[in-house]
Design an enzyme around this catalytic site. Sequence first.
Site: not given
Ligand code: GLN
Length: 493
Positions: A76, A151, A175
């Site tokens: 990532k 994400s 994410s």
């Molecule tokens: N979707 C969640 C957010 O927008 C989690 C993001 C993540 O785990 N990095 O914060």
Amino acid sequence: MEAPFTVAETREAVRSGRASSVEICRAALDRIAAADPGINAFRAVAAERALARAAQLDARGDRATLPLLGVPVAIKDNLCTRGIATTAGSRMLDGYLPPYDADVVERLESAGAVIIGKTNCDEFAMGSSTENSAYGPTRNPWALDRTPGGSSGGSAAAVAARMVPLSLGSDTGGSIRQPAALCGVVGFKPSYGRVSRYGLIAFASSLDQVGPFATTVMDAALAMDVLAGHDPRDSTSSPAPVPAFARALDESRGELKGVRIGVPRALFTDGVDAGVLAAFDAALDVSRACGAEIVDIALPYNAQAIPVYYIIATAEASANLARYDGVRYGFRAADARSVGEMYERSREGGFGREVKRRIILGTYVLSAGYYDAYYLKAQQVRTLIRRDYDAAFAGVDVIAMPTSPTPAFPLGERTGDPVRMYLSDVFTVSANLAGLPAVTVPCGFAAGRLPVGLQFTGRPMDDSGVLRVADAYERATSWSTERPDARPSSLSR
Ligand code: GLN
């Protein structure tokens, strides 16, 4: 015979000399070249570096001892890779070349893995659809007009489209698990402290964890054998002994006799897709058939998990993102007349809308007049969420929930409605708030052949326990062998 693809197959093939690391690396690069133009999972492909590294591995004498020998891995883009551009999906880090590798990258390379490239993600890992990337969205390999989740959408899509057998993501509120579920692959968020955060670009430091995506639970366990362990460079890294993750799966052989699985049914009332619920219920029957006992539990404060998460995560983000000032990293606005103006314009031009929204929210909840009402209150409810889990784990070994309330949604559907986007994480954020290990494993399809994920959450530091229950489920079903139909035909191997 089919070409090796999984982590387990690849290392066996390379160790035994049936394939070379270079051949495996070339095959991955070919699959990326064929499939990625339609998917946009990769931000950067480090082809020459990967081939040179694979050739070095082929020339070595100690190959049998390397646990991930020749395995191509995608990383990532919020994990630092020395000499490979790292943007975290943000314009703010355009052109940033990290001078060091993240701990997890060092570990993978010393285990014989080959870093193939960097994957697309929501800007600074803030999002649930990969649409907040400054570099265009990633598409779901199962349905190209839908999101892969986020994400870590690029990491999930790269594995789902069989470009690489293994990738890394980060999980602050879901994410890793949510995109893994939406893309029909396995995703694992380790216990807080199990994997070093050194070299992970910080979003919310009390919640962030790094973990793997793979096509099987065994592959995720093989990766965890390499990724887990104490790192003095991360002050929150746990000194606890690291279990033998893969061996534990071999030993339990899919048997779940005596294992108690808790189900917090009251949480699944609103907004959960009927196909997701049907797949979830069928999955519980499979676990029961493997010997597990299914037990009703209550996690009442989980209903507050989303507001608590979006206060704590944004508060921490507002502090972590203060370092991007246009001086030290990547992007700097042109033609500012003073230092103050340079800071202001660099932040104005470098950050996207969602990141700005979170910095503003986080600054607000930490401000003198509102700290007690929001930030402090959220920390108190976070403790109550943790206590709910402690009480539940007195009677059960793991907790089962759907990973995401819906399957993959169409690109664009939620970008104008942040609260709706935030609700994608209703079943994932509480594991981060409580620091617990949680895994998602494919458990079937909702309407339109869209993958559904089954989530198991475990006791603090019982990473092996959740992997064991997920592995038993996977052995009793064949979902992990399903592949996206929408894939370009050149992807069939
Ligand atoms: N979707 C969640 C957010 O927008 C989690 C993001 C993540 O785990 N990095 O914060």
